[in-house]
Design an enzyme around this catalytic site. Structure first.
Site, PDB file in Angstrom:
ATOM      1  CB  SER A 136       1.543   1.199  -2.391  1.00  0.00           C
ATOM      2  OG  SER A 136       0.808   2.326  -1.970  1.00  0.00           O
ATOM      3  CE1 TYR A 148      -3.242   0.702  -6.091  1.00  0.00           C
ATOM      4  CE2 TYR A 148      -3.058   1.772  -3.943  1.00  0.00           C
ATOM      5  CZ  TYR A 148      -2.508   1.442  -5.170  1.00  0.00           C
ATOM      6  OH  TYR A 148      -1.231   1.842  -5.474  1.00  0.00           O
TER       7      TYR A 148
END
Length: 224
Positions: A136, A148
């Protein structure tokens, strides 16, 4: 040459389902692993006999081992595995974050990836195979307190380490790292951001590169 086989976690929707469609269109056989048996069944109905539904829980190593064994039994071997299953958090930051939600996320985003690699690696060694990991943009920059994001930093570091480990048998590892993608990950549609098909095409680009070419990372960002 026999048809190649790809195992995909988080395959019932979003990036996983789009990658399954792209792979089958390019002649691959796919094993579709996710918790949603109904969604997997619908996807197999769409894709036909090159797809196999493998319902299971990414956080369970035995579940992934069993699924890959079923896939190999059907297809004769495994050429690639895509550790794509992941989840986000409802509360951002450390101070406002929910520790129970963190544990659940780490189970999927970190342990689930480790289990995919652990389950797939013995089979990949037989075919100088390929691992794909969903990274990501959040694993490349620092975001205030983002737990996250830290889980995706793990993926980026681990993927580099895997690339080194897999050299021993001619294998490859690619991190596919998108920015914002228009998937069910977000509560509202993001039509101007990346689409799952963009990420799927990047995954197949890496998988189908000449064996001499290790595409270690593909970093995708929305134009807008």
């Amino acid at each position: 040459m026999s048809t190649k086989t790809l195992f995909i976690t988080g395959a019932s929707s979003g990036i996983g389902a789009a990658t399954a469609r792209e792979a089958v269109a390019k002649g691959w056989q796919v094993g579709l692993f996710a918790r949603s048996e109904d969604k997997l069944g619908a996807l197999v109905d769409e894709l036909g006999d090159k797809a196999l539904a493998l319902p299971g829980d990414a956080t369970d190593l035995d579940s992934q081992k069993t699924a890959i064994a079923k896939l190999v039994d059907k297809t004769g071997g495994l050429d690639a595995a895509f550790a794509n299953a992941g989840m986000g958090l409802s509360a951002s930051g450390t101070d406002a974050g929910d520790p129970e939600e963190w544990e659940k996320m780490i189970g999927v985003n970190i342990m689930g990836v480790l289990w995919t690699v652990k389950a797939a690696m013995p089979h990949l060694k037989d075919r100088a195979g390929h691992l794909l990991l969903t990274g990501s943009a959040a694993g490349r920059v620092h975001i205030p307190g983002s737990v996250y994001g830290a889980s995706k930093w793990f993926i980026h570091g681990y993927g580099g380490n895997l690339s080194e480990e897999m050299k021993s048998f001619g294998g490859r590892c690619t991190i596919v790292a998108p920015g914002m993608v228009n998937t069910g990950f977000f509560d509202e549609p993001k039509p101007d951001k990346l689409q799952p098909e963009d990420v799927a095409r990047a995954a197949l680009f890496a998988l189908e590169a000449d064996p001499r070419c290790a595409t270690n990372e593909i970093f995708l960002m929305p134009t807008q």
